[in-house]
Motif scaffolding. Structure first.
Motif, PDB file in Angstrom:
ATOM      1  N   ASP A  26       0.850  -1.186   0.000  1.00  0.00           N
ATOM      2  CA  ASP A  26       0.000   0.000   0.000  1.00  0.00           C
ATOM      3  C   ASP A  26       0.888   1.239   0.000  1.00  0.00           C
ATOM      4  OD1 ASP A  26      -2.462   1.521   2.215  1.00  0.00           O
ATOM      5  OD2 ASP A  26      -2.247   1.592   0.034  1.00  0.00           O
ATOM      6  N   THR A  27       0.683   2.091  -0.965  1.00  0.00           N
ATOM      7  CA  THR A  27       1.441   3.326  -1.053  1.00  0.00           C
ATOM      8  C   THR A  27       0.696   4.317  -1.922  1.00  0.00           C
ATOM      9  OG1 THR A  27       3.565   4.305  -1.647  1.00  0.00           O
ATOM     10  CG2 THR A  27       2.752   2.549  -3.069  1.00  0.00           C
ATOM     11  N   SER A  28       0.985   5.589  -1.703  1.00  0.00           N
ATOM     12  CA  SER A  28       0.447   6.641  -2.559  1.00  0.00           C
ATOM     13  C   SER A  28       1.512   7.134  -3.540  1.00  0.00           C
ATOM     14  CB  SER A  28      -0.052   7.812  -1.709  1.00  0.00           C
ATOM     15  OG  SER A  28       1.002   8.313  -0.901  1.00  0.00           O
ATOM     16  N   GLU A  29       2.727   6.583  -3.427  1.00  0.00           N
ATOM     17  CA  GLU A  29       3.805   6.964  -4.320  1.00  0.00           C
ATOM     18  C   GLU A  29       3.595   6.363  -5.694  1.00  0.00           C
ATOM     19  OE1 GLU A  29       6.328   8.953  -3.521  1.00  0.00           O
ATOM     20  OE2 GLU A  29       5.869   9.161  -1.393  1.00  0.00           O
ATOM     21  N   ASN A  30       4.195   6.995  -6.699  1.00  0.00           N
ATOM     22  CA  ASN A  30       4.101   6.469  -8.062  1.00  0.00           C
ATOM     23  C   ASN A  30       5.407   5.805  -8.495  1.00  0.00           C
ATOM     24  OD1 ASN A  30       2.559   6.131 -10.478  1.00  0.00           O
ATOM     25  ND2 ASN A  30       3.905   7.641 -11.432  1.00  0.00           N
ATOM     26  N   ASN A  31       6.512   6.284  -7.954  1.00  0.00           N
ATOM     27  CA  ASN A  31       7.821   5.721  -8.282  1.00  0.00           C
ATOM     28  C   ASN A  31       8.382   4.982  -7.075  1.00  0.00           C
ATOM     29  OD1 ASN A  31       7.893   6.840 -10.907  1.00  0.00           O
ATOM     30  ND2 ASN A  31       8.452   8.817 -10.019  1.00  0.00           N
ATOM     31  N   TYR A  32       8.649   3.707  -7.267  1.00  0.00           N
ATOM     32  CA  TYR A  32       9.181   2.902  -6.167  1.00  0.00           C
ATOM     33  C   TYR A  32       9.783   1.632  -6.747  1.00  0.00           C
ATOM     34  CZ  TYR A  32       4.426   1.054  -6.813  1.00  0.00           C
ATOM     35  OH  TYR A  32       3.266   0.570  -7.356  1.00  0.00           O
ATOM     36  N   TYR A  33      10.377   0.859  -5.862  1.00  0.00           N
ATOM     37  CA  TYR A  33      10.998  -0.395  -6.253  1.00  0.00           C
ATOM     38  C   TYR A  33      10.425  -1.517  -5.391  1.00  0.00           C
ATOM     39  CZ  TYR A  33      14.492   2.560  -8.529  1.00  0.00           C
ATOM     40  OH  TYR A  33      15.120   3.481  -9.321  1.00  0.00           O
ATOM     41  N   LEU A  34      10.365  -2.691  -5.962  1.00  0.00           N
ATOM     42  CA  LEU A  34       9.881  -3.867  -5.244  1.00  0.00           C
ATOM     43  C   LEU A  34      10.928  -4.960  -5.325  1.00  0.00           C
ATOM     44  CD1 LEU A  34       6.323  -3.700  -6.722  1.00  0.00           C
ATOM     45  CD2 LEU A  34       6.783  -3.545  -4.284  1.00  0.00           C
ATOM     46  N   PHE A  35      11.047  -5.720  -4.250  1.00  0.00           N
ATOM     47  CA  PHE A  35      12.064  -6.759  -4.175  1.00  0.00           C
ATOM     48  C   PHE A  35      11.487  -8.016  -3.547  1.00  0.00           C
ATOM     49  CE2 PHE A  35      15.595  -3.812  -4.867  1.00  0.00           C
ATOM     50  CZ  PHE A  35      15.098  -2.613  -4.399  1.00  0.00           C
ATOM     51  N   TRP A  36      12.070  -9.134  -3.918  1.00  0.00           N
ATOM     52  CA  TRP A  36      11.894 -10.369  -3.169  1.00  0.00           C
ATOM     53  C   TRP A  36      13.278 -10.791  -2.669  1.00  0.00           C
ATOM     54  CZ3 TRP A  36       7.795 -12.976  -1.349  1.00  0.00           C
ATOM     55  CH2 TRP A  36       6.534 -12.694  -1.895  1.00  0.00           C
ATOM     56  N   TYR A  37      13.348 -10.996  -1.349  1.00  0.00           N
ATOM     57  CA  TYR A  37      14.571 -11.486  -0.739  1.00  0.00           C
ATOM     58  C   TYR A  37      14.320 -12.896  -0.210  1.00  0.00           C
ATOM     59  CZ  TYR A  37      17.139  -7.026  -0.628  1.00  0.00           C
ATOM     60  OH  TYR A  37      17.830  -5.885  -0.964  1.00  0.00           O
ATOM     61  N   ALA A  71      -1.756  -1.473 -10.594  1.00  0.00           N
ATOM     62  CA  ALA A  71      -3.054  -0.926 -10.191  1.00  0.00           C
ATOM     63  C   ALA A  71      -3.607  -1.669  -8.977  1.00  0.00           C
ATOM     64  CB  ALA A  71      -4.035  -1.020 -11.348  1.00  0.00           C
ATOM     65  N   ALA A  72      -3.357  -2.958  -8.927  1.00  0.00           N
ATOM     66  CA  ALA A  72      -3.834  -3.772  -7.809  1.00  0.00           C
ATOM     67  C   ALA A  72      -2.850  -3.761  -6.648  1.00  0.00           C
ATOM     68  CB  ALA A  72      -4.076  -5.198  -8.272  1.00  0.00           C
ATOM     69  N   LYS A  73      -1.675  -3.160  -6.838  1.00  0.00           N
ATOM     70  CA  LYS A  73      -0.608  -3.124  -5.828  1.00  0.00           C
ATOM     71  C   LYS A  73      -0.278  -4.542  -5.368  1.00  0.00           C
ATOM     72  CE  LYS A  73      -1.768   1.559  -4.492  1.00  0.00           C
ATOM     73  NZ  LYS A  73      -2.298   2.482  -3.463  1.00  0.00           N
ATOM     74  N   SER A  74      -0.017  -5.364  -6.344  1.00  0.00           N
ATOM     75  CA  SER A  74       0.287  -6.768  -6.105  1.00  0.00           C
ATOM     76  C   SER A  74       1.612  -7.124  -6.750  1.00  0.00           C
ATOM     77  CB  SER A  74      -0.836  -7.635  -6.674  1.00  0.00           C
ATOM     78  OG  SER A  74      -0.502  -8.996  -6.624  1.00  0.00           O
ATOM     79  N   PHE A  75       2.382  -7.972  -6.071  1.00  0.00           N
ATOM     80  CA  PHE A  75       3.733  -8.303  -6.536  1.00  0.00           C
ATOM     81  C   PHE A  75       4.029  -9.732  -6.126  1.00  0.00           C
ATOM     82  CE2 PHE A  75       7.848  -7.515  -8.056  1.00  0.00           C
ATOM     83  CZ  PHE A  75       8.822  -7.769  -7.110  1.00  0.00           C
ATOM     84  N   SER A  76       3.549 -10.700  -6.869  1.00  0.00           N
ATOM     85  CA  SER A  76       3.725 -12.095  -6.487  1.00  0.00           C
ATOM     86  C   SER A  76       4.988 -12.674  -7.119  1.00  0.00           C
ATOM     87  CB  SER A  76       2.506 -12.922  -6.878  1.00  0.00           C
ATOM     88  OG  SER A  76       2.316 -12.881  -8.269  1.00  0.00           O
ATOM     89  N   LEU A  77       5.543 -13.669  -6.467  1.00  0.00           N
ATOM     90  CA  LEU A  77       6.761 -14.348  -6.918  1.00  0.00           C
ATOM     91  C   LEU A  77       6.414 -15.771  -7.331  1.00  0.00           C
ATOM     92  CD1 LEU A  77       9.925 -14.482  -7.136  1.00  0.00           C
ATOM     93  CD2 LEU A  77       9.886 -15.393  -4.803  1.00  0.00           C
TER      94      LEU A  77
END
Lengths: 111, 116
Positions: A26-37, A71-77
């Motif tokens: 959940d964020t209101s930012e438009n530019n960001y990074y996502l990671f899986w560790y 759009a769904a703010k989803s980031f599955s691995l």
């Protein structure tokens, strides 16, 4: 507040099969990074894969790929052809100015 | 080989004692971070430093202190004011956060602190 949610505390998969780990944020930012560790029993945190929010194309690293739905703010691995060495805790993380981690999913790969 | 080292791997402390955890990196990274990991929780940020002689509090800084006198080193002191210090502590570093695309953090092997 920016949050990362991993709704699956534990998952299991048989060797050579495919498994998908879920992550929402959940964020209101438009530019960001996502990671899986990945954190194996040694507890060393290892970067598995990263995704820039401005890129529409899903990132892929060998057997690891993501399904990024901005759009769904989803980031599955997705882990294909699972191996015994994939047994570990997997943390989803989100970053603008700070790196924010989810609570992790414990993945067990069975022979 | 470039990397991040943390020492010691295991540390035991009596209640009321301060203890310092070491973190050294030879990656020439400007930014360094300390995280705390508890069972069933993700990593929580304690302190971070983006440049020598400067650092900022993270989400759970109470009871901890840091210094950044050298680019390569970012020691964390767990003081007696920290009410529940038993945890796994991870140090990380990254290239200057201002650079585009330079957002990956590299982690050390961690220190397990146990208060007796």
């Amino acid at each position: 507040a920016q949050t990362v949610t991993q709704s699956q505390p534990e998952m299991s998969v048989q060797e050579a099969e495919t498994v998908t780990l879920s992550c929402t944020y959940d964020t209101s930012e438009n530019n960001y990074y996502l990671f899986w560790y990945k954190q194996p029993p040694s507890r060393q945190m290892i970067l598995v894969i990263r995704q820039e929010a401005y890129k529409q194309q899903n990132a892929t690293e060998n057997r690891f790929s993501v399904n990024f739905q901005k759009a769904a703010k989803s980031f599955s691995l997705k882990i294909s052809d699972s191996q015994l060495g994939d047994t570990a805790m997997y943390f989803c993380a989100f970053r603008t100015d700070k790196l924010i981690f989810g609570t992790g999913t414990r993945l067990q790969v069975f022979p | 080989d470039g990397g991040i080292t943390q020492s010691p791997k295991y540390l035991f402390r009596k209640e009321g004692q301060n203890v310092t955890l070491s973190c050294e990196q030879n990656l020439n990274h400007d930014a360094m971070y300390w995280y705390r990991q508890d069972p069933g929780q993700g990593l929580r940020l304690i302190y971070y430093s983006q440049i020598v002689n400067d650092f900022q509090k993270g989400d759970i800084a109470e009871g901890y202190s840091v210094s950044r006198e050298k680019k390569e080193s970012f020691p964390l002191t767990v003081t007696s004011a920290q009410k529940n210090p038993t945890a796994f502590y991870l140090c990380a570093s990254s290239i200057d956060e201002g650079l585009a695309g330079a957002r990956e953090q590299f982690f050390g092997p961690g220190t397990r602190l146990t208060v007796l």
